[in-house]
Write a protein that holds these residues in place. Structure first.
Motif, PDB file in Angstrom:
ATOM      1  N   ASP A 226     145.817  30.691  36.355  1.00  0.00           N
ATOM      2  CA  ASP A 226     147.062  30.840  35.606  1.00  0.00           C
ATOM      3  C   ASP A 226     148.264  30.383  36.416  1.00  0.00           C
ATOM      4  O   ASP A 226     149.287  29.989  35.856  1.00  0.00           O
ATOM      5  CB  ASP A 226     147.261  32.297  35.182  1.00  0.00           C
ATOM      6  N   LEU A 227     148.155  30.447  37.729  1.00  0.00           N
ATOM      7  CA  LEU A 227     149.267  30.068  38.593  1.00  0.00           C
ATOM      8  C   LEU A 227     149.619  28.595  38.411  1.00  0.00           C
ATOM      9  O   LEU A 227     150.794  28.232  38.336  1.00  0.00           O
ATOM     10  CB  LEU A 227     148.914  30.359  40.052  1.00  0.00           C
ATOM     11  N   VAL A 228     148.606  27.753  38.302  1.00  0.00           N
ATOM     12  CA  VAL A 228     148.826  26.316  38.094  1.00  0.00           C
ATOM     13  C   VAL A 228     149.516  26.088  36.754  1.00  0.00           C
ATOM     14  O   VAL A 228     150.450  25.281  36.639  1.00  0.00           O
ATOM     15  CB  VAL A 228     147.487  25.554  38.156  1.00  0.00           C
ATOM     16  N   PHE A 229     149.046  26.822  35.733  1.00  0.00           N
ATOM     17  CA  PHE A 229     149.632  26.686  34.397  1.00  0.00           C
ATOM     18  C   PHE A 229     151.097  27.114  34.389  1.00  0.00           C
ATOM     19  O   PHE A 229     151.960  26.430  33.832  1.00  0.00           O
ATOM     20  CB  PHE A 229     148.833  27.519  33.394  1.00  0.00           C
ATOM     21  N   LEU A 230     151.387  28.242  35.042  1.00  0.00           N
ATOM     22  CA  LEU A 230     152.761  28.743  35.065  1.00  0.00           C
ATOM     23  C   LEU A 230     153.691  27.808  35.827  1.00  0.00           C
ATOM     24  O   LEU A 230     154.841  27.589  35.417  1.00  0.00           O
ATOM     25  CB  LEU A 230     152.798  30.141  35.676  1.00  0.00           C
ATOM     26  N   GLU A 231     153.211  27.250  36.916  1.00  0.00           N
ATOM     27  CA  GLU A 231     154.037  26.297  37.647  1.00  0.00           C
ATOM     28  C   GLU A 231     154.268  25.036  36.812  1.00  0.00           C
ATOM     29  O   GLU A 231     155.322  24.406  36.907  1.00  0.00           O
ATOM     30  CB  GLU A 231     153.380  25.957  38.984  1.00  0.00           C
TER      31      GLU A 231
END
Length: 246
Positions: A226-231
């Motif tokens: 999810d971190l990649v998506f949020l960034e």
């Protein structure tokens, strides 16, 4: 921080999750960096910029309290923005009530005031969305974002599917949740049952909450991917990265 409608609004930001699904053992999930800035800071940034909250309480675990306060102090003037912190309970809703207890200890709540449950790990809730819910909650008593169910849903029993309801009759509702204090208080006093959401506390009094359309900016930091998506959302929507106060 002035409120734009009659009655005050108190934000309770939940930052006391275990981070088990994120597989984070060294640092709590709400302190994981998004574009170099802790998740909780992104959340607080929107809350403060909305200019609708009279007091903010961040609820976190005892072991995370010092580090959480330290990070907040780097980015915000806590006294000016009326940011306080407290230790959470054994689960999500108990942590919320610990936050509410802190609010009650700090100020006098009136029946037409608003209590807002905000998830620290949904860091990009827009200022406009917060303002919209702040207006609607006075009329409808309880409001939250929701989006249509895309995939099929099924009722199960003992690992067997026993019914497939019409998915168009359902929505997936998420935080933030806004509720009038008198509705929450009356619901608590009318039942010994502990619910998991403010929507359920409203329904407990046979009141029907309204929802506004949710979007991908309401996405939650749950798993590492999810971190990649949020960034990616930061870049897609050209979100302004919060800057340090100090």
């Amino acid at each position: 921080m002035k409120n734009t409608i009659k009655g005050k609004n108190f934000a309770i930001i939940l930052a006391s999750g275990s981070g088990t699904r994120f597989n984070s053992k060294k640092i709590p999930k709400h302190l994981i960096n998004i574009m170099g800035v802790p998740t909780i800071i992104w959340t607080l940034d929107s809350v403060i910029r909305s200019n609708i909250f009279d007091l903010i309480v961040v609820v976190t675990k005892k072991k995370s309290l010092h580090l959480t306060n330290k990070k907040i102090n780097i980015f915000f003037h806590k006294k000016k923005n009326k940011i306080f912190s407290t230790i959470g309970g054994k689960d999500r809703i108990r942590s919320f009530f610990e936050g509410l207890k802190k609010v009650i200890n700090l100020t006098q709540i009136k029946k037409n005031d608003i209590i807002s449950l905000i998830d620290s790990n949904r860091p990009f809730c827009s200022v406009n969305q917060l303002k919209e819910m702040n207006k609607l909650v006075k009329k409808f008593g309880c409001v939250c974002p929701a989006r249509p169910v895309v995939n099929g849903v099924a009722e199960i029993n003992k690992k067997k599917i026993i019914n497939v309801p019409v998915k168009e009759k359902f929505v997936e509702f998420v935080t933030p949740e806004f509720i009038l204090y008198n509705i929450l208080d009356n619901s608590i006093n009318s039942s010994k049952k502990q619910f998991k959401s403010l929507v359920e506390y409203s329904l407990n009094l046979s009141l029907k909450p309204i929802y506004i359309n949710s979007n991908e900016l309401n996405s939650k930091l749950t798993y590492p991917e999810d971190l990649v998506f949020l960034e990616g959302l930061v870049k897609k929507y050209k979100l302004k990265i919060p800057t340090k106060y100090l």
